[in-house]
Design a protein around this motif. Structure first.
Motif, PDB file in Angstrom:
ATOM      1  N   VAL A 169       0.844  -1.203   0.000  1.00  0.00           N
ATOM      2  CA  VAL A 169       0.000   0.000   0.000  1.00  0.00           C
ATOM      3  C   VAL A 169       0.872   1.242   0.000  1.00  0.00           C
ATOM      4  O   VAL A 169       2.013   1.227   0.488  1.00  0.00           O
ATOM      5  N   ASP A 170       0.350   2.304  -0.563  1.00  0.00           N
ATOM      6  CA  ASP A 170       1.026   3.600  -0.527  1.00  0.00           C
ATOM      7  C   ASP A 170       1.094   4.038   0.939  1.00  0.00           C
ATOM      8  O   ASP A 170       0.059   4.098   1.611  1.00  0.00           O
ATOM      9  N   PRO A 171       2.325   4.321   1.439  1.00  0.00           N
ATOM     10  CA  PRO A 171       2.414   4.691   2.861  1.00  0.00           C
ATOM     11  C   PRO A 171       1.522   5.885   3.221  1.00  0.00           C
ATOM     12  O   PRO A 171       1.131   6.048   4.373  1.00  0.00           O
ATOM     13  N   LYS A 172       1.194   6.700   2.195  1.00  0.00           N
ATOM     14  CA  LYS A 172       0.343   7.876   2.487  1.00  0.00           C
ATOM     15  C   LYS A 172      -1.146   7.550   2.391  1.00  0.00           C
ATOM     16  O   LYS A 172      -1.982   8.368   2.756  1.00  0.00           O
ATOM     17  N   GLN A 173      -1.474   6.379   1.869  1.00  0.00           N
ATOM     18  CA  GLN A 173      -2.893   6.027   1.683  1.00  0.00           C
ATOM     19  C   GLN A 173      -3.580   5.831   3.039  1.00  0.00           C
ATOM     20  O   GLN A 173      -3.186   4.973   3.831  1.00  0.00           O
ATOM     21  N   ALA A 174      -4.622   6.649   3.280  1.00  0.00           N
ATOM     22  CA  ALA A 174      -5.398   6.468   4.510  1.00  0.00           C
ATOM     23  C   ALA A 174      -6.340   5.274   4.330  1.00  0.00           C
ATOM     24  O   ALA A 174      -7.030   5.168   3.324  1.00  0.00           O
ATOM     25  N   LEU A 175      -6.319   4.376   5.308  1.00  0.00           N
ATOM     26  CA  LEU A 175      -7.174   3.184   5.256  1.00  0.00           C
ATOM     27  C   LEU A 175      -7.997   3.117   6.535  1.00  0.00           C
ATOM     28  O   LEU A 175      -7.553   3.584   7.587  1.00  0.00           O
ATOM     29  N   GLN A 176      -9.180   2.512   6.430  1.00  0.00           N
ATOM     30  CA  GLN A 176      -9.891   2.218   7.676  1.00  0.00           C
ATOM     31  C   GLN A 176     -10.501   0.834   7.634  1.00  0.00           C
ATOM     32  O   GLN A 176     -10.791   0.292   6.580  1.00  0.00           O
ATOM     33  N   GLN A 177     -10.629   0.282   8.838  1.00  0.00           N
ATOM     34  CA  GLN A 177     -11.147  -1.070   8.984  1.00  0.00           C
ATOM     35  C   GLN A 177     -12.542  -1.011   9.582  1.00  0.00           C
ATOM     36  O   GLN A 177     -12.834  -0.131  10.400  1.00  0.00           O
ATOM     37  N   LEU A 178     -13.394  -1.940   9.198  1.00  0.00           N
ATOM     38  CA  LEU A 178     -14.678  -2.110   9.865  1.00  0.00           C
ATOM     39  C   LEU A 178     -14.784  -3.558  10.326  1.00  0.00           C
ATOM     40  O   LEU A 178     -14.455  -4.472   9.566  1.00  0.00           O
ATOM     41  N   PHE A 179     -15.180  -3.742  11.566  1.00  0.00           N
ATOM     42  CA  PHE A 179     -15.532  -5.091  12.024  1.00  0.00           C
ATOM     43  C   PHE A 179     -16.701  -4.981  12.990  1.00  0.00           C
ATOM     44  O   PHE A 179     -16.959  -3.913  13.548  1.00  0.00           O
ATOM     45  N   GLU A 212     -16.126 -11.218  21.127  1.00  0.00           N
ATOM     46  CA  GLU A 212     -15.901 -11.919  19.866  1.00  0.00           C
ATOM     47  C   GLU A 212     -16.491 -11.139  18.695  1.00  0.00           C
ATOM     48  O   GLU A 212     -17.471 -10.422  18.839  1.00  0.00           O
ATOM     49  N   ILE A 213     -15.875 -11.335  17.542  1.00  0.00           N
ATOM     50  CA  ILE A 213     -16.372 -10.703  16.325  1.00  0.00           C
ATOM     51  C   ILE A 213     -17.159 -11.728  15.505  1.00  0.00           C
ATOM     52  O   ILE A 213     -16.973 -12.934  15.653  1.00  0.00           O
ATOM     53  N   ILE A 214     -18.016 -11.234  14.643  1.00  0.00           N
ATOM     54  CA  ILE A 214     -18.497 -12.080  13.556  1.00  0.00           C
ATOM     55  C   ILE A 214     -17.281 -12.214  12.648  1.00  0.00           C
ATOM     56  O   ILE A 214     -16.682 -11.207  12.280  1.00  0.00           O
ATOM     57  N   PRO A 215     -16.843 -13.460  12.326  1.00  0.00           N
ATOM     58  CA  PRO A 215     -15.518 -13.625  11.701  1.00  0.00           C
ATOM     59  C   PRO A 215     -15.449 -13.064  10.282  1.00  0.00           C
ATOM     60  O   PRO A 215     -15.593 -13.780   9.296  1.00  0.00           O
ATOM     61  N   TRP A 216     -15.175 -11.789  10.224  1.00  0.00           N
ATOM     62  CA  TRP A 216     -15.211 -11.044   8.966  1.00  0.00           C
ATOM     63  C   TRP A 216     -14.550  -9.696   9.230  1.00  0.00           C
ATOM     64  O   TRP A 216     -14.640  -9.173  10.336  1.00  0.00           O
ATOM     65  N   THR A 217     -13.893  -9.146   8.240  1.00  0.00           N
ATOM     66  CA  THR A 217     -13.425  -7.762   8.367  1.00  0.00           C
ATOM     67  C   THR A 217     -13.401  -7.101   7.003  1.00  0.00           C
ATOM     68  O   THR A 217     -13.413  -7.778   5.964  1.00  0.00           O
ATOM     69  N   SER A 276     -22.446  -4.818  23.278  1.00  0.00           N
ATOM     70  CA  SER A 276     -21.655  -3.843  24.027  1.00  0.00           C
ATOM     71  C   SER A 276     -22.021  -2.435  23.592  1.00  0.00           C
ATOM     72  O   SER A 276     -22.861  -2.233  22.723  1.00  0.00           O
ATOM     73  N   ASN A 277     -21.355  -1.446  24.185  1.00  0.00           N
ATOM     74  CA  ASN A 277     -21.640  -0.062  23.812  1.00  0.00           C
ATOM     75  C   ASN A 277     -21.069   0.307  22.459  1.00  0.00           C
ATOM     76  O   ASN A 277     -21.368   1.369  21.921  1.00  0.00           O
ATOM     77  N   ALA A 278     -20.184  -0.539  21.912  1.00  0.00           N
ATOM     78  CA  ALA A 278     -19.572  -0.208  20.612  1.00  0.00           C
ATOM     79  C   ALA A 278     -20.209  -1.055  19.507  1.00  0.00           C
ATOM     80  O   ALA A 278     -21.010  -0.553  18.721  1.00  0.00           O
ATOM     81  N   GLY A 279     -19.868  -2.307  19.405  1.00  0.00           N
ATOM     82  CA  GLY A 279     -20.548  -3.214  18.467  1.00  0.00           C
ATOM     83  C   GLY A 279     -20.084  -3.120  17.032  1.00  0.00           C
ATOM     84  O   GLY A 279     -19.667  -4.104  16.446  1.00  0.00           O
ATOM     85  N   THR A 280     -20.183  -1.930  16.442  1.00  0.00           N
ATOM     86  CA  THR A 280     -19.692  -1.721  15.082  1.00  0.00           C
ATOM     87  C   THR A 280     -18.464  -0.818  15.181  1.00  0.00           C
ATOM     88  O   THR A 280     -18.565   0.306  15.658  1.00  0.00           O
ATOM     89  N   HIS A 281     -17.311  -1.341  14.756  1.00  0.00           N
ATOM     90  CA  HIS A 281     -16.057  -0.615  14.941  1.00  0.00           C
ATOM     91  C   HIS A 281     -15.519  -0.136  13.599  1.00  0.00           C
ATOM     92  O   HIS A 281     -15.250  -0.953  12.718  1.00  0.00           O
ATOM     93  N   GLN A 282     -15.357   1.161  13.462  1.00  0.00           N
ATOM     94  CA  GLN A 282     -14.714   1.730  12.277  1.00  0.00           C
ATOM     95  C   GLN A 282     -13.454   2.417  12.764  1.00  0.00           C
ATOM     96  O   GLN A 282     -13.529   3.400  13.489  1.00  0.00           O
ATOM     97  N   VAL A 283     -12.304   1.864  12.420  1.00  0.00           N
ATOM     98  CA  VAL A 283     -11.060   2.376  13.001  1.00  0.00           C
ATOM     99  C   VAL A 283     -10.025   2.643  11.917  1.00  0.00           C
ATOM    100  O   VAL A 283      -9.932   1.906  10.939  1.00  0.00           O
ATOM    101  N   PRO A 284      -9.230   3.728  12.086  1.00  0.00           N
ATOM    102  CA  PRO A 284      -8.181   3.993  11.098  1.00  0.00           C
ATOM    103  C   PRO A 284      -7.076   2.935  11.176  1.00  0.00           C
ATOM    104  O   PRO A 284      -6.733   2.474  12.264  1.00  0.00           O
ATOM    105  N   VAL A 285      -6.564   2.560  10.010  1.00  0.00           N
ATOM    106  CA  VAL A 285      -5.477   1.569   9.943  1.00  0.00           C
ATOM    107  C   VAL A 285      -4.208   2.316   9.553  1.00  0.00           C
ATOM    108  O   VAL A 285      -3.887   2.460   8.374  1.00  0.00           O
ATOM    109  N   GLY A 286      -3.507   2.841  10.555  1.00  0.00           N
ATOM    110  CA  GLY A 286      -2.284   3.605  10.297  1.00  0.00           C
ATOM    111  C   GLY A 286      -1.046   2.748  10.491  1.00  0.00           C
ATOM    112  O   GLY A 286      -1.138   1.556  10.808  1.00  0.00           O
ATOM    113  N   ASP A 287       0.112   3.388  10.318  1.00  0.00           N
ATOM    114  CA  ASP A 287       1.393   2.706  10.521  1.00  0.00           C
ATOM    115  C   ASP A 287       1.447   2.148  11.946  1.00  0.00           C
ATOM    116  O   ASP A 287       1.098   2.835  12.907  1.00  0.00           O
TER     117      ASP A 287
END
Ligand SMILES: [Zn+2]
Length: 724
Positions: free
Chosen positions: A149-159, A200-205, A168-179
């Protein structure tokens, strides 16, 4: 050299080079949204590139890590993998690259296949023991990548988390995937049972590029045993791994001569337009590929159900018959007897005091009233009943099926016993026979399994799975049952889950049309393996409106909403608006009412009847077929939240709008998705009766404004395209 010899050498060279030329080492597989370039290197295969139409390609730098050794008679023997082009197969729908190891004699098949013209591709690794000796092999991941990946490319993950126990109070997680990003999500059948256990997660990302296309890839695992999904980033390297959970290590599994290890099937697909863009491809794919065609053929799927747990364990013939009459009057599709009908745990025969004439007559009564009939059962649990047919933990024949020796003073709880290890062939055979008997004798249309179906670790050295490590194991008690932890836990679950799948596959063959509800203590077995073997999931074990909406919000990112069951239980409803809000919080997918409907006021009864009719007439078709959009942040019960369905075929949709508790938020605007900017849409507000015609561009930017005066109330806004 004579001419003859010369000619022969020439022919040999032609044959040799001719073979090399047709020994294909590269192949491409594609659906309308996912294209993979696959490559067979001499010592390992790899995914070289992933393409999504119109988006920059993803380049993979790693080749798949194949197991480096096998153990034979306690000695490690290094594998030397060589590509076998003759045994490999390439077609439009399937690529199988085969690798052989001469000594230890193993064959590894690395397979990719398309299952539909759209959506993700499926992948599996199979390792076959071709030796005449038993072997032990270490962990083989299902799939691993190292994307450049381009080191400058901003990525985010959802699980998303499972709704296990309580969302839980979160459940759906959208998080930045940085260095420096490192993440591991795990799934088993024991989510949130033990203290200090990560959720535990639903086994998927999903990984998304933060750019205009919001494109990326997602991957999931079609297995219910102990598995993990890992993701990490170091500068220009994005690594992902999916497969059985290697922790606690060392994992090992036995391969007898001729036996094969099959890594859990994974799927991998591309998307654009963010997580809902991915979901609107994945959900129909799950329905088409993993779903049961018999189930989806029934236009009444997802069903509306009346469940007896509103009265707890008290259910008896009189209560059941009263509930059947009221179910028919309310217009529900199925009557479901929850725990409480049986003689004892492990003794799955009707309690003669409660059901003197058995369950068959109750089923027949339900059928006479036009209802399907289903029951709760916990068929891998042993108890202490000594009645004929019961699974007694002290029975010498059965004792060794328990995951550990049960102390003399052990007693089952009212509906929880001790899980047996169905990875043991005799235990599996007993369970299969028992499940078949229950389905047949009680005239079932639906069987719900609950409790902990799959063994959590196992202490036994004489079971098919790896033996426990005596220096690294712990036995403990939780919820009245015994559990074992140790390095063999993943292998124990590997065997037990495969036995469970085999039993259910057989039942589906011999009982077409039978429905399986996957419960496992409420929301702890929500994964793509059970999606392929069951028909709907209990998505959480907490049934208030907010928990139901939260579990639905999370789970509906990846699974068809028709498969997502919400149990609606008693909740304070001083006003009829609150009553509707309570029902509708469980009406976005499969609706199961778990209340004493005979305790409802006449007004509530009439209202429930109207809502059920509305569900069947207007909502069910959209829940089955429409696209789904998460048009608000995850529900918090305080502010507004909502879900939109839009069916581009029917040109119809609905917005479920829920108002939280805050006094000063009487109105809210929901920005809609999936509509045509230039088209006109008629909005019908179901409760207020108001109608409005607006352009698509208004709905896609400003949104639909909804006003509700009462906290904890709701509205359904039906959307219809009227012209272009
Ligand atoms: Zn075992």
């Amino acid at each position: 050299m004579s001419d003859k010899i010369r000619l022969s050498v020439l022919v040999s060279l032609i044959v040799l080079f001719g073979c090399a030329a047709i020994a294909q080492t590269k192949a491409r597989l594609r659906t309308s949204d996912t294209e993979l370039a696959l490559e067979a290197l001499p010592e390992a295969p790899r995914v070289a590139q992933f393409d999504f139409p119109g988006q920059p390609a993803w380049q993979n730098r790693a080749s798949e890590a194949l197991i480096p050794f096998a153990e034979i008679s306690g000695e490690k023997a290094a594998c030397s993998w060589k590509f076998n082009s003759e045994a490999s197969r390439i077609s439009d729908q399937q690529v199988v690259f085969v690798y052989d190891s001469a000594s230890p004699h193993l064959r590894l098949s690395w397979e990719w296949r398309t299952r539909q013209s759209y959506g993700p591709l499926e992948h599996q690794v199979r390792i076959e023991n071709l030796d005449n000796r038993e072997m032990w092999i270490p962990m083989q991941d299902s799939l691993a990548f190292d994307w450049q990946v381009d080191p400058k490319q901003a990525l985010q993950q959802l699980f998303v988390e499972k709704g296990a126990n309580t969302p839980s109070n979160a459940g759906t997680h959208q998080v930045p995937v940085g260095d420096g990003f490192h993440w591991t999500g795990t799934s088993s059948t024991y989510g949130d049972l033990f203290e200090n256990q990560p959720r535990e997660i639903i086994p998927w990302t999903l990984v998304e590029r933060n750019d205009a296309g919001h494109s990326g890839w997602y991957a999931g695992i079609e297995f219910s045993g102990r598995i993990r999904v890992a993701l990490s980033r170091e500068k220009d390297s994005l690594q992902a791994a999916l497969g059985l959970n290697p922790d606690p290590s060392p994992f090992r599994t036995r391969l007898k001569p001729g036996e094969s290890f099959e890594s859990p099937v994974v799927f991998f697909g591309g998307f654009r337009d963010g997580p809902d863009g991915a979901g609107n491809v994945l959900r129909p794919w799950v329905r088409a590929v993993l779903g049961n065609p018999e189930t989806w053929k029934d236009p009444n799927y997802p069903l509306v159900v009346n469940n007896s747990w509103g009265g707890g364990m008290q259910v008896n013939e009189e209560i059941a018959e009263r509930m059947i009459r009221d179910s028919a009057e309310l217009g529900v599709d199925m009557f479901h007897i929850d725990a409480g009908w049986f003689r004892d745990v492990g003794d799955w025969y009707p309690n003669p005091e409660k059901f003197p004439r058995g369950l068959g007559v109750i089923a027949d009564d339900a059928h006479k009233h036009g209802l399907k009939f289903g029951i709760w059962v916990d068929w891998t649990q042993a108890g202490l009943s000594t009645q004929p047919g019961a699974l007694n933990a002290r029975d010498p024949k059965v004792r060794n099926w328990m995951v550990t020796d049960i102390p003399q003073d052990w007693k089952p709880e009212p509906f929880k016993g001790q899980t047996i290890d169905i990875g043991v062939p005799e235990a599996k055979e007993w369970a299969e026979h028992e499940v078949n008997r229950i389905i047949t004798d009680y005239h079932l249309d639906m069987l719900e399994h609950d409790g902990y179906l799959v063994a959590h670790g196992c202490d036994r050295a004489d079971h098919p799975h790896a033996a426990p490590d005596p220096l690294n194991k712990c036995v403990y008690k939780s919820s009245g049952a015994y559990f074992v932890d140790g390095p063999n836990a993943t292998d124990v679950s590997y065997h037990a889950v495969r036995a469970y799948y085999e039993i259910y596959s057989k039942m589906r063959q011999s009982h077409p049309g039978l429905l399986f509800e996957v419960c496992n203590d409420g929301g702890r077995m929500v994964d793509f393996g059970t999606a392929a073997h069951g028909d709907y999931f209990s998505i959480t074990d907490t049934y208030d409106p907010l928990s139901n909406r939260r579990a639905f919000y999370d789970t509906s990112h990846v699974l068809p909403p028709a498969m997502l069951e919400s149990y609606v239980e008693k909740w304070p409803v001083p006003r009829i608006e609150n009553f509707r809000y309570m029902l509708r919080s469980g009406m976005m997918g499969w609706l199961t009412i778990m209340l004493d409907t005979n305790a409802w006021s006449a007004e509530q009864h009439a209202e429930a009847k109207k809502e059920i009719a509305l569900y069947k007439k207007e909502l069910r078709g959209l829940i089955r077929d429409a696209n789904l959009y998460h048009v608000s942040p995850r529900p918090d019960g305080v502010h507004w939240d909502g879900i939109e369905y839009w069916d581009p075929e029917r040109k119809r949709g609905v917005l479920y709008a829920f108002r939280g508790t805050v006094e000063n938020e009487k109105t809210h605007s929901f920005v809609l998705h999936g509509l045509q900017p230039a088209a006109q849409y008629l909005l019908k507000f179901h409760d207020s009766g108001a109608t409005r015609t607006v352009t698509g561009s208004q709905l896609l930017s400003g949104g639909v404004n909804v006003a509700l005066n009462v906290p904890n109330s709701s509205e359904l806004i039906f959307i219809e395209e009227v012209s272009k």
